[in-house]
Write an enzyme that holds these catalytic residues in place. Structure first.
Site, PDB file in Angstrom:
ATOM      1  CG  ASP A  13      17.263  -8.383  -3.567  1.00 37.61           C
ATOM      2  OD1 ASP A  13      18.021  -8.195  -2.613  1.00 37.61           O
ATOM      3  OD2 ASP A  13      17.643  -8.375  -4.753  1.00 37.61           O
ATOM      4  CE  LYS A  16      17.360 -14.135   1.605  1.00 40.09           C
ATOM      5  NZ  LYS A  16      17.140 -13.447   0.331  1.00 40.09           N
ATOM      6  N   GLY A  40      21.796  -7.946   1.313  1.00 42.59           N
ATOM      7  CA  GLY A  40      21.232  -6.733   1.895  1.00 42.59           C
ATOM      8  C   GLY A  40      19.980  -7.094   2.652  1.00 42.59           C
ATOM      9  CG  HIS A  41      19.757  -9.379   5.568  1.00 38.13           C
ATOM     10  ND1 HIS A  41      19.043 -10.383   4.975  1.00 38.13           N
ATOM     11  CD2 HIS A  41      21.010  -9.830   5.695  1.00 38.13           C
ATOM     12  CE1 HIS A  41      19.857 -11.409   4.757  1.00 38.13           C
ATOM     13  NE2 HIS A  41      21.049 -11.092   5.177  1.00 38.13           N
ATOM     14  CD  GLN A 226      24.026 -13.717  -1.522  1.00 42.26           C
ATOM     15  OE1 GLN A 226      24.490 -14.761  -1.135  1.00 42.26           O
ATOM     16  NE2 GLN A 226      24.355 -12.563  -1.011  1.00 42.26           N
TER      17      GLN A 226
HETATM   18  P1  IMP Z   1      28.126 -11.539  -6.304  1.00 40.39           P
HETATM   19  O1  IMP Z   1      27.421 -12.289  -5.227  1.00 40.39           O
HETATM   20  O2  IMP Z   1      28.494 -10.135  -5.896  1.00 40.39           O
HETATM   21  O3  IMP Z   1      29.272 -12.302  -6.871  1.00 40.39           O
HETATM   22  O4  IMP Z   1      27.093 -11.351  -7.524  1.00 40.39           O
HETATM   23  C1  IMP Z   1      26.619 -12.458  -8.287  1.00 40.39           C
HETATM   24  C2  IMP Z   1      25.149 -12.273  -8.663  1.00 40.39           C
HETATM   25  O5  IMP Z   1      24.364 -12.385  -7.492  1.00 40.39           O
HETATM   26  C3  IMP Z   1      24.824 -10.902  -9.255  1.00 40.39           C
HETATM   27  O6  IMP Z   1      23.761 -11.071 -10.192  1.00 40.39           O
HETATM   28  C4  IMP Z   1      24.300 -10.122  -8.078  1.00 40.39           C
HETATM   29  O7  IMP Z   1      23.439  -9.074  -8.453  1.00 40.39           O
HETATM   30  C5  IMP Z   1      23.554 -11.213  -7.337  1.00 40.39           C
HETATM   31  N1  IMP Z   1      23.429 -10.968  -5.899  1.00 40.39           N
HETATM   32  C6  IMP Z   1      24.388 -11.066  -4.962  1.00 40.39           C
HETATM   33  N2  IMP Z   1      23.901 -10.797  -3.750  1.00 40.39           N
HETATM   34  C7  IMP Z   1      22.602 -10.542  -3.918  1.00 40.39           C
HETATM   35  C8  IMP Z   1      21.526 -10.240  -3.022  1.00 40.39           C
HETATM   36  O8  IMP Z   1      21.677 -10.183  -1.800  1.00 40.39           O
HETATM   37  N3  IMP Z   1      20.306 -10.039  -3.595  1.00 40.39           N
HETATM   38  C9  IMP Z   1      20.095 -10.163  -4.927  1.00 40.39           C
HETATM   39  N4  IMP Z   1      21.058 -10.464  -5.795  1.00 40.39           N
HETATM   40  C10 IMP Z   1      22.285 -10.653  -5.293  1.00 40.39           C
END
Ligand code: IMP
Length: 433
Positions: A13, A16, A40-41, A226
């Site tokens: 977040d 980017k 999430g973009h 991420q």
């Molecule tokens: P997963 O990717 O859904 O398996 O989640 C694993 C960890 O990555 C968790 O702490 C999520 O909150 C975090 N996470 C996954 N995608 C994002 C993102 O796009 N932004 C911030 N945190 C993320």
């Protein structure tokens, strides 16, 4: 041939999407190589806000080719939904979007598996986004149960595979919980064959496409999802995502050798946020009237995908020095500086205290990171609206000192400073170190 990468250096977040959007004009291909609809973009363009979670940000520029690489895990209903939302908003999506035939596919049983695991984690839940990302990557590495996009395009083959996989998945899910949802292979097959027809025109051998593009001197921009501290190998394991969200994922996630990269832009927020569980040394837990909450409100720090409030804290130079190094960052894009404008004093974590010792190295294990206490230095705030500023030289002295101090601590130049969500609210800095 100029290949650039935009990569988050914190826990995701970092905004980017805005940097990718700004740099798209200088590139021919925009490539996503990791993650899935967990990302999430948010891109604000001409006052319109676009929220994407699976499609590359580049898709907003129809004259560029946007690529979803083999390293991405694809949930077909999300793909279909995002494409039709864009079309409804007047964005043309057609040959400019390509999907790797070797990307792996997420099925609803992946989400069920994740729900059951997270629910039974007894205080050790990762706090995932619930999008089935982890179980799909597990199946990919496990090899027996994963299905790739190409397989969706062959009905008999898909049916044969799903019959075996679903029977096995149902048994595994039942073993996890007697309440587990059960799935019907035939129904799933029909549903996914429907999606396959939407996907079909976009499916290509994207690795060959990109290697040919490189040969032809085309310019490629890699868009990480991420943040790097969530990278499965280099992040705060096990509180990470299941893919290589750093530049490390480029080679495996889209087949382009990383030696082709000649510009790595590390994106950082002026503070730190984290969604989900896991250690966060600079987290501000100072209550509803505190600075953490102020940052959350001003920065609208709520998850794009899940809507969860993000945990907020001071900038952590120990963590970012580490991630900048393993990403090979050449320069920094400093985002959301305007969010700190109301604060009297701003802190930067420059070292940790671990077991009575001062350390400046980022511990690679979450259980050790959880025991680290931040050591801060304080800088004065600027207490003035900076969202209309377009030149570095016009920033208030205290804001300029903050930017320069980050550059100094991270030993990298700051080339972009963002002071608001719109494209125009950007300072292209003469490199400052
Ligand atoms: P997963 O990717 O859904 O398996 O989640 C694993 C960890 O990555 C968790 O702490 C999520 O909150 C975090 N996470 C996954 N995608 C994002 C993102 O796009 N932004 C911030 N945190 C993320």
């Amino acid at each position: 041939m100029p290949c650039s990468s935009v990569v988050g250096l914190q826990w995701g977040d970092e905004a980017k999407g805005k940097i990718v959007d700004l740099l798209t004009v200088e590139h021919d291909f925009i490539v996503r190589y990791n993650g899935g609809a967990n990302a999430g973009h948010t891109v604000v363009r001409d006052g319109k806000t676009f929220k994407l979670s699976l499609l590359p940000t580049g898709v907003l520029s129809p004259d560029k080719t946007s690529v979803i690489g083999n390293g991405v895990v694809v949930y077909p209903p999300k793909f279909t939904e995002e494409v039709s939302n864009l079309k409804a908003a007047g964005v043309s999506v057609g040959e400019n979007l390509v999907l790797s035939n070797h990307a792996h596919v997420i099925f609803p049983y992946h989400m069920e598996e994740e729900r059951l695991h997270e629910g039974a984690a007894n205080g050790r839940a990762i706090g995932t986004t619930g999008r089935g990302i982890g179980p799909c990557y597990q199946d990919k590495v496990g090899r027996l149960y994963s299905i790739r996009v190409e397989e969706l395009l062959h009905p008999q083959h898909l049916q044969d595979r799903l019959v075996t996989i679903v029977e096995r998945k149902n048994r595994l899910l039942k073993a996890l919980s007697s309440e587990a949802r059960q799935f019907d292979a035939q129904a799933l097959c029909e549903e996914y064959l429907g999606y396959a027809e939407t996907l079909r025109p976009y499916v290509r051998d994207t690795n060959a496409l990109l290697l040919d593009a490189i040969k032809a001197g085309k310019r490629i921009l890699f868009e990480a999802a991420q943040g790097s501290l969530l990278d499965v190998d280099h992040g705060s394991y096990p509180f990470v995502t299941s893919s290589n969200s750093s530049t490390a994922g480029i080679w495996s996630g889209c087949g382009v050798p990383t030696r082709q990269l000649n510009r790595v832009i590390g994106v950082i927020k002026a503070y730190t946020t984290r969604v989900g569980a896991g250690p966060f040394p600079t987290e501000l837990l100072d209550g509803p009237e505190g600075i953490g909450e102020k940052i959350r409100r001003t920065g609208r720090e709520y998850g794009t995908v899940t809507g969860r409030p993000r945990r907020c804290g001071w900038f952590d130079a120990v963590a970012v020095r580490y991630s900048a190094a393993f990403n090979g960052a050449d320069e920094l894009a400093l985002m959301l500086l305007d969010v700190l404008s109301e604060l009297d004093e701003i802190k930067i974590c420059t070292a940790y205290e671990l077991d009575g010792e001062r350390i400046t190295r980022f511990p690679g294990d979450a259980f050790q990171l959880a025991r680290c206490r931040p050591i801060y230095e304080s800088l004065p705030g600027w207490k003035q609206d900076i969202s209309g500023i377009r030149w570095l030289s016009e920033l208030p002295g205290a804001a300029r000192r903050y930017v320069d101090r980050l550059a100094e601590l991270l030993e990298l130049p700051v080339s972009i400073v963002s002071v608001g969500p719109d494209r125009s609210q950007t300072i292209f800095a003469r490199l400052t170190r």
